[in-house]
Write a protein that holds these residues in place. Structure first.
Motif, PDB file in Angstrom:
ATOM      1  N   ILE A 144     -91.512 -35.421  48.221  1.00 47.32           N
ATOM      2  CA  ILE A 144     -91.337 -34.027  48.618  1.00 47.32           C
ATOM      3  C   ILE A 144     -91.351 -33.147  47.375  1.00 47.32           C
ATOM      4  CG2 ILE A 144     -90.209 -34.394  50.833  1.00 47.32           C
ATOM      5  CD1 ILE A 144     -87.530 -34.229  49.531  1.00 47.32           C
ATOM      6  N   VAL A 145     -92.078 -32.018  47.491  1.00 50.46           N
ATOM      7  CA  VAL A 145     -92.259 -31.114  46.355  1.00 50.46           C
ATOM      8  C   VAL A 145     -92.070 -29.688  46.846  1.00 50.46           C
ATOM      9  CG1 VAL A 145     -93.725 -30.498  44.405  1.00 50.46           C
ATOM     10  CG2 VAL A 145     -94.049 -32.712  45.531  1.00 50.46           C
ATOM     11  N   SER A 146     -91.161 -28.964  46.217  1.00 51.09           N
ATOM     12  CA  SER A 146     -90.858 -27.607  46.680  1.00 51.09           C
ATOM     13  C   SER A 146     -90.708 -26.645  45.517  1.00 51.09           C
ATOM     14  CB  SER A 146     -89.558 -27.628  47.499  1.00 51.09           C
ATOM     15  OG  SER A 146     -89.179 -26.327  47.886  1.00 51.09           O
ATOM     16  N   GLY A 147     -91.239 -25.441  45.687  1.00 48.92           N
ATOM     17  CA  GLY A 147     -91.013 -24.368  44.734  1.00 48.92           C
ATOM     18  C   GLY A 147     -92.076 -24.249  43.662  1.00 48.92           C
ATOM     19  N   PRO A 148     -92.232 -23.050  43.102  1.00 54.55           N
ATOM     20  CA  PRO A 148     -93.279 -22.793  42.106  1.00 54.55           C
ATOM     21  C   PRO A 148     -93.090 -23.548  40.801  1.00 54.55           C
ATOM     22  CG  PRO A 148     -91.791 -20.904  42.292  1.00 54.55           C
ATOM     23  CD  PRO A 148     -91.447 -21.828  43.425  1.00 54.55           C
TER      24      PRO A 148
END
Length: 263
Positions: free
Chosen positions: A202-206
Motif C-alpha cells: 500500500i502506497v499513499s500520499g505525494p
C-alpha cells in the motif's frame, strides 16, 4: 504486477482489507492449517487495521486461525516501549481482534543474540509452510520493511543499519529527536518478502510518489527495493491518486484500463 489506483487513502484501505479478508475466508483456515499473513507497521497500514477490527467485530472474519509475522522491529527497544513495533501491533490490531497471542510473531530487538533471533525467525516462517500473503508499505526512498536502498534483493531476515533519511522520517515518533531513533533494526529481507505466495503493498500520499514511480516504471534495482515486485508472480500495489502523481499518464491509463474501471 497489478497497480490499483484509488481516489484516496480511505478507499485504498477498504479495498485492501476487503481483499485480504476474502483471501482468509476463502482459505478456510484451521488450527492445523492456518492462514499465514505478513504484516507491516507505520502509518500506512493503520486504515487497513481499522477495517480488520471492524470486520472482525461484525463477524465477517475471524483471526483465530491466522498466524502473523511482522516485518521488523527496532534494535534496543523493549516490547513495552511506546515506540516498539510490538507495542504498535498490540495497540493498533492484536488486542482488538480474536487472534491468540501465540499466533503472532514479532522480532525481538532485545535478543541477546540478534543473528540467532533472525535465523530462528526465518525457520519459524518455514515451519508454517511459508507466508501466504505479505502486506507491506514503502518508505519515501523505496525501502520495504527496513531494507534500505542498496539492500540485496536476495536478502533474508537480518540486522540492518538504518539510513539517516529513514531515521529523520521516523523522528516524528520520537519527539522529533533523531538521536532517539534507534540506529539499527531487525528486518525480514527482500528475499523473505518475495518468497510469499502473494504480496500487497500500500502506497499513499505525494511523499511516496517518486518511490512508486521508480518501482513501477524504473528497472529492477537494489537501489529501489520495491522494484523487486516486478519479478513477483502475484504482486499488487494499491495506491491513491497522490502517490500516483509522478507516474506517466500512459502508465496510469494502462493500469486503470486493465482493471476495467477507474477506482
Amino acid at each position: 504486477m497489478r497497480l490499483l489506483i484509488h481516489r484516496d487513502y480511505e478507499k485504498l484501505c477498504k479495498w485492501t482489507a476487503s481483499y485480504i479478508v476474502k483471501r482468509i475466508n476463502g482459505y478456510s483456515p484451521k488450527k492445523d492449517k492456518p492462514f499465514v499473513l505478513g504484516l507491516p507497521t507505520g502509518s500506512s497500514p493503520l486504515g487497513v487495521y481499522k477495517e480488520f477490527i471492524r470486520l472482525n467485530k461484525e463477524g465477517k472474519v475471524s483471526f483465530a486461525d491466522v498466524v502473523t509475522f511482522n516485518m521488523d522491529e527496532y534494535v534496543g527497544l523493549p516490547a513495552a516501549h511506546k515506540e516498539s513495533y510490538y507495542r504498535f501491533m498490540t495497540d493498533n490490531l492484536f488486542n482488538q481482534i480474536d487472534i491468540p497471542k501465540e499466533n503472532y510473531h514479532i522480532l525481538n530487538g532485545m535478543a541477546a543474540n540478534l543473528e540467532k533471533e533472525c535465523k530462528n525467525y526465518e525457520e519459524a516462517i518455514a515451519g508454517f509452510g511459508g507466508i501466504e500473503l505479505f502486506l507491506g508499505g514503502i518508505g519515501e526512498n523505496g525501502h520495504i520493511a527496513f531494507n534500505e536502498p542498496g539492500s540485496s534483493l536476495a536478502s533474508r531476515t537480518r540486522v540492518k543499519t538504518l539510513s539517516m533519511d529513514t531515521r529523520l522520517v521516523n523522528a516524528r515518533f520520537f519527539d522529533g529527536d533523531v538521536k532517539q531513533v534507534p540506529a539499527k533494526a531487525l528486518t525480514v529481507g527482500v528475499g523473505t518478502v518475495m518468497d510469499a505466495r502473494e504480496v500487497i503493498i500500500i502506497v499513499s500520499g505525494p511523499k511516496k510518489a517518486r518511490a512508486l514511480q521508480a518501482a513501477v516504471e524504473g528497472s529492477v534495482s537494489h537501489m529501489c527495493p520495491l522494484s523487486c515486485l516486478q519479478m513477483h508472480p502475484k504482486a499488487i500495489i494499491v495506491c491513491d491518486e497522490d502517490a500516483a502523481g509522478e507516474l506517466k499518464n500512459e502508465t496510469v491509463k494502462y493500469f486503470k484500463d486493465i482493471e476495467g474501471k477507474n477506482i
